[in-house]
Design an enzyme around this catalytic site. Structure first.
Site, PDB file in Angstrom:
ATOM      1  N   LYS A  22       0.858  -1.210   0.000  1.00  0.00           N
ATOM      2  CA  LYS A  22       0.000   0.000   0.000  1.00  0.00           C
ATOM      3  C   LYS A  22       0.886   1.249   0.000  1.00  0.00           C
ATOM      4  CE  LYS A  22      -1.718   1.557   4.037  1.00  0.00           C
ATOM      5  NZ  LYS A  22      -1.458   2.976   4.320  1.00  0.00           N
ATOM      6  N   ASN A  23       1.918   1.239   0.830  1.00  0.00           N
ATOM      7  CA  ASN A  23       2.705   2.465   1.027  1.00  0.00           C
ATOM      8  C   ASN A  23       3.752   2.718  -0.047  1.00  0.00           C
ATOM      9  OD1 ASN A  23       1.110   2.951   3.187  1.00  0.00           O
ATOM     10  ND2 ASN A  23       2.648   2.508   4.743  1.00  0.00           N
ATOM     11  N   ARG A  92      -4.629  10.358   4.071  1.00  0.00           N
ATOM     12  CA  ARG A  92      -3.705  11.476   4.193  1.00  0.00           C
ATOM     13  C   ARG A  92      -2.655  11.503   3.091  1.00  0.00           C
ATOM     14  NH1 ARG A  92      -6.644  11.161   7.799  1.00  0.00           N
ATOM     15  NH2 ARG A  92      -6.273   8.942   7.799  1.00  0.00           N
ATOM     16  N   CYS A 116      -5.690  12.399  12.078  1.00  0.00           N
ATOM     17  CA  CYS A 116      -6.327  11.079  12.132  1.00  0.00           C
ATOM     18  C   CYS A 116      -6.098  10.558  13.549  1.00  0.00           C
ATOM     19  CB  CYS A 116      -5.693  10.151  11.100  1.00  0.00           C
ATOM     20  SG  CYS A 116      -4.027   9.676  11.539  1.00  0.00           S
ATOM     21  N   ARG A 121      -0.791  14.808  11.917  1.00  0.00           N
ATOM     22  CA  ARG A 121      -0.346  14.618  10.528  1.00  0.00           C
ATOM     23  C   ARG A 121      -0.089  15.957   9.796  1.00  0.00           C
ATOM     24  NH1 ARG A 121      -1.574   9.199   9.467  1.00  0.00           N
ATOM     25  NH2 ARG A 121       0.198   9.249   8.031  1.00  0.00           N
ATOM     26  N   LYS A 161      13.627  17.066   9.601  1.00  0.00           N
ATOM     27  CA  LYS A 161      13.202  15.847  10.329  1.00  0.00           C
ATOM     28  C   LYS A 161      12.938  14.796   9.259  1.00  0.00           C
ATOM     29  CE  LYS A 161       9.364  14.334  13.227  1.00  0.00           C
ATOM     30  NZ  LYS A 161       8.164  14.735  13.944  1.00  0.00           N
ATOM     31  N   SER A 163      10.984  12.480   7.155  1.00  0.00           N
ATOM     32  CA  SER A 163       9.560  12.332   6.858  1.00  0.00           C
ATOM     33  C   SER A 163       9.394  11.523   5.571  1.00  0.00           C
ATOM     34  CB  SER A 163       8.899  13.709   6.673  1.00  0.00           C
ATOM     35  OG  SER A 163       7.704  13.580   5.933  1.00  0.00           O
ATOM     36  N   VAL A 164       8.671  10.411   5.658  1.00  0.00           N
ATOM     37  CA  VAL A 164       8.447   9.555   4.479  1.00  0.00           C
ATOM     38  C   VAL A 164       7.702  10.352   3.405  1.00  0.00           C
ATOM     39  CG1 VAL A 164       7.183   7.521   3.665  1.00  0.00           C
ATOM     40  CG2 VAL A 164       8.487   7.400   5.799  1.00  0.00           C
ATOM     41  N   ASP A 305       4.604   1.085  12.121  1.00  0.00           N
ATOM     42  CA  ASP A 305       3.410   0.390  11.599  1.00  0.00           C
ATOM     43  C   ASP A 305       3.288  -1.042  12.106  1.00  0.00           C
ATOM     44  OD1 ASP A 305       3.505   1.987   8.320  1.00  0.00           O
ATOM     45  OD2 ASP A 305       2.872   2.696  10.296  1.00  0.00           O
ATOM     46  N   ILE A 327       7.648   7.917  16.747  1.00  0.00           N
ATOM     47  CA  ILE A 327       7.289   8.530  15.458  1.00  0.00           C
ATOM     48  C   ILE A 327       6.002   9.350  15.550  1.00  0.00           C
ATOM     49  CG2 ILE A 327       6.752   8.083  13.018  1.00  0.00           C
ATOM     50  CD1 ILE A 327       9.597   7.287  13.575  1.00  0.00           C
ATOM     51  N   ARG A 397      -8.622  -0.614   4.810  1.00  0.00           N
ATOM     52  CA  ARG A 397      -7.809   0.410   4.135  1.00  0.00           C
ATOM     53  C   ARG A 397      -6.468  -0.170   3.697  1.00  0.00           C
ATOM     54  NH1 ARG A 397      -6.811   5.600   7.368  1.00  0.00           N
ATOM     55  NH2 ARG A 397      -5.457   5.785   5.559  1.00  0.00           N
TER      56      ARG A 397
END
Ligand code: EPZ
Length: 417
Positions: A22-23, A92, A116, A121, A161, A163-164, A305, A327, A397
């Site tokens: 998914k990511n 998001r 969320c 976020r 920082k 951040s993905v 996760d 995180i 999801r």
């Protein structure tokens, strides 16, 4: 609203085939906006977030054809640059269309994602970095109104920082910026490497210059390609933990074991027996689970996760464990529900003190976010009796066919309306 009924306790035995990530799929879908023509993607997971992202691309004018094992995106008539709140609010990652839209059109109006269950976020890191490529933006009534009057101009950017999402947005945007962009202190999750591989196979010019830095030479167009997205390492980690917590025996297939080496090492440390082959991991759970202290961290650290799932496993360890969530600011929503099943978990700031030697009792439960909901399924699999998990739209999801995959390895689980 649908719910899941889970009848434990069951030891899982058999093989689970892991779906696409998914990511990785979400930023790659957003990056297809760079194309003015046709991109084909394979191995996308059939989960709600992917559907939402495809609806978002459709609302921007992409033409999406879904075939059995691939989707074909044609952008010949893709001209819109407005991403609406009603699509972005549920997912998001919708903010990831900002970079490609600016790269292609020099303007975009994209809804702020909103918060969320796991945190507020924010997207300040995305916006600060984009402004270093020459983007001007204003936040008006919950939307980012962004323009790049002179087009995107390459620059040196060091992220304040890790951040993905911000890393993904900037890599995509910089791929079309004039000149060279140097990004440093970037996130290096496997999904980001997959995004970079996707962009390079479309003809973008991206080179690794260090562990957490890349150099991007802007191009002005990309080629038509077909690309298979990588496996879902969080789904794989979830099922590895499912085997460990149910004292099961599972073969987890269609994966690249070295990408989940951190998780494998930790599961071995707490007592699981693990054998690794080229594209599979075979795990046998152990009755005796050793306690361990965990802290979540950016890749290659322990993934946030998998924090909720690991917490369930550590409830069954021989002693107390401490889990530190470094995180997200509010990612312990599963604790209250696990405590209702008999767990003894105490939250102290961003630490959870997890007592061991727990036998979960079945209960009626409430899912709150994607990974918390799957942790309730894992606990329910070990509880003797019937548990009911409500609001499983959270689960849908990010986990493809979860009850089918679990049933196939012996779980007694069913979806009811
Ligand atoms: C991605 O979210 C993942 N989502 C998350 O997975 C994952 O938990 C997270 O990375 C961390 O690995 C997708 O890939 C779609 P971040 P993202 O930007 O990009 C703060 C799941 O369960 N931050 O690395 O949003 C942020 O609040 C989801 O699949 C800012 O302060 O994560 C968080 O505390 C959940 N400002 C931290 O940084 C910003 O501009 C890490 O966030 C951006 C982020």
């Amino acid at each position: 609203m649908q719910k899941l009924e889970v009848f434990g306790a069951k030891k899982l035995k058999g093989q689970i085939n892991i779906s696409g990530s998914k990511n990785a799929s979400l930023p790659i879908l957003a990056a297809t906006l760079l194309s003015k023509n046709q991109i084909t993607l394979r191995n996308l997971p059939k989960v709600k977030d992917i559907e939402t992202m495809m609806n978002l691309l459709d609302s921007l004018g992409s033409n999406i054809k879904k075939a059995k094992d691939k989707i074909i995106i044609n952008n010949s008539y893709q001209k819109k640059t407005f991403a609406s709140y009603n699509l972005v609010k549920t997912m998001r990652a919708g903010i990831l269309v900002l970079g490609p839209l600016l790269a292609k059109f020099g303007n975009a109006k994209v809804s702020l994602p909103g918060g969320c269950a796991i945190g507020t976020r924010p997207v300040d890191i995305h916006l600060d970095a984009l402004s270093k490529l020459g983007v001007k933006y204003k936040i008006i009534q919950g939307y980012v109104h962004a323009t790049a009057p002179k087009g995107l101009i390459g620059n040196k950017i060091r992220f304040s920082k890790i951040s993905v999402g911000a890393t993904e947005n900037l890599i995509i945007a910089a791929s079309f910026a004039k000149g060279s962009t140097y990004l440093s202190n970037i996130a290096i999750e496997a999904e980001i490497k997959d995004l970079i591989n996707f962009l390079k196979s479309m003809g973008c010019n991206i080179k690794w210059t260090g562990k957490r830095s890349v150099k991007i030479e802007g191009v002005s167009e990309v080629e038509d390609i077909t690309y298979p997205v990588m496996f879902d390492r969080i789904e794989a980690g979830t099922y590895l933990i499912a085997a460990a917590v149910t004292e099961g025996n599972l073969k987890i297939k269609n994966i690249i074991p070295k990408i989940i080496q951190t998780e494998i090492n930790i599961l071995k440390k707490i007592g699981a027996k693990i054998n690794i082959k080229k594209d599979e991991v075979h795990i046998v759970g152990n009755k005796k689970i050793k306690s361990i202290n965990i802290k979540t961290a950016p890749y290659p650290g322990f993934p946030t996760d998998l924090q909720a799932q690991m917490m369930v496993l550590l409830c069954k360890a021989n002693k107390q464990s401490v889990i530190k969530e470094d995180i997200f600011e509010n990612r312990f929503m599963h604790v209250a529900e696990l405590n209702r099943m008999g767990a003894q978990i105490l939250i102290k700031g961003n630490k959870a003190i997890v007592q061991g030697n727990i036998n979960f009792a079945p209960a009626e439960l409430m899912a709150t976010d994607l990974r918390a909901s799957v942790s309730l399924v894992l606990a329910a699999l070990t509880a003797k009796g019937k548990s009911v998990i409500n609001r499983i739209y959270h689960l849908d999801r990010g986990y493809e066919n979860i009850e089918k995959k679990l049933k196939r390895v012996g779980a007694k689980i069913r979806r009811v309306n």
